[in-house]
Design a protein around this motif. Structure first.
Motif, mmCIF file in Angstrom:
data_model
loop_
_atom_site.group_PDB
_atom_site.id
_atom_site.type_symbol
_atom_site.label_atom_id
_atom_site.label_comp_id
_atom_site.label_asym_id
_atom_site.label_seq_id
_atom_site.Cartn_x
_atom_site.Cartn_y
_atom_site.Cartn_z
ATOM 1 N N PRO A 1 7.876 2.122 -4.222
ATOM 2 C CA PRO A 1 7.191 3.273 -3.499
ATOM 3 C C PRO A 1 6.293 2.751 -2.365
ATOM 4 C CG PRO A 1 5.737 2.561 -5.401
ATOM 5 C CD PRO A 1 7.629 2.033 -5.311
ATOM 6 N N ILE A 2 6.781 3.509 -1.481
ATOM 7 C CA ILE A 2 5.992 3.218 0.293
ATOM 8 C C ILE A 2 4.687 2.331 0.764
ATOM 9 C CG2 ILE A 2 5.870 3.653 3.181
ATOM 10 C CD1 ILE A 2 8.845 3.679 2.417
ATOM 11 N N TYR A 3 3.985 3.052 -0.472
ATOM 12 C CA TYR A 3 2.658 2.908 -0.448
ATOM 13 C C TYR A 3 2.768 1.876 -1.318
ATOM 14 C CZ TYR A 3 -2.680 3.283 -1.501
ATOM 15 O OH TYR A 3 -3.977 2.863 -1.444
ATOM 16 N N GLU A 4 2.235 0.444 -1.411
ATOM 17 C CA GLU A 4 1.851 -0.446 -2.160
ATOM 18 C C GLU A 4 0.191 -0.718 -2.357
ATOM 19 O OE1 GLU A 4 4.931 -3.173 -3.464
ATOM 20 O OE2 GLU A 4 5.605 -2.461 -1.510
ATOM 21 N N PRO A 5 -0.162 -0.479 -2.433
ATOM 22 C CA PRO A 5 -1.812 -0.461 -2.904
ATOM 23 C C PRO A 5 -1.859 -2.017 -3.251
ATOM 24 C CG PRO A 5 -1.916 0.958 -4.744
ATOM 25 C CD PRO A 5 -0.523 1.084 -4.151
ATOM 26 N N VAL A 6 -1.822 -2.614 -4.158
ATOM 27 C CA VAL A 6 -1.819 -4.011 -4.473
ATOM 28 C C VAL A 6 -1.381 -4.880 -3.411
ATOM 29 C CG1 VAL A 6 -0.687 -6.214 -5.665
ATOM 30 C CG2 VAL A 6 -1.400 -3.741 -6.840
ATOM 31 N N ARG A 7 -0.139 -4.409 -2.896
ATOM 32 C CA ARG A 7 0.314 -5.845 -1.474
ATOM 33 C C ARG A 7 -1.179 -5.250 -0.437
ATOM 34 N NH1 ARG A 7 1.495 -9.733 1.769
ATOM 35 N NH2 ARG A 7 2.614 -8.786 3.323
#
Length: 113
Positions: free
Chosen positions: A41-47
């Protein structure tokens, strides 16, 4: 230092920031391409959380951590939008190419006058 000298220093830092942000954008685009090719996914909250932690750890002031985090939230939002826009452009180009190929292979129909 005079006000004029301070402003020249700020202008130089602004130029450097533009260069660094452009480099960051290039890396973000490349990361977006890799994400697409590996179905991530484009959105990676952990990153993003890791980025904010890194920023706060490196912060020596005078900006408060929360303000620096807000700046990076905006930078990341812009980079994510850049990735999404490129992805959308790629999809549109692929759809257009597929449409042209289909049109070239479709039989002619209708009456000619």
């Amino acid at each position: 230092m005079t006000l004029e000298e301070l402003r020249k220093q700020i202008d130089e830092l602004d130029r450097q920031l533009v260069i660094l942000l452009s480099q960051r954008a290039e890396y973000a685009l490349e990361a977006g391409r890799l994400k697409v090719s590996t179905s991530l996914p484009i959105y990676e909250p952990v990153r993003e959380k890791t980025i904010y932690e890194n920023v706060r750890r490196e912060n020596k002031g005078p900006l408060p951590d929360i303000e620096l985090t807000h700046i990076f939230e905006r930078i990341i939002d812009v980079m994510r939008a850049l990735q999404r826009n490129e992805l959308a452009s790629q999809r549109n180009a692929q759809a257009s190419a597929a449409g042209h190929e289909a049109g070239a292979q479709a039989p002619e129909t209708g009456n000619r006058q």
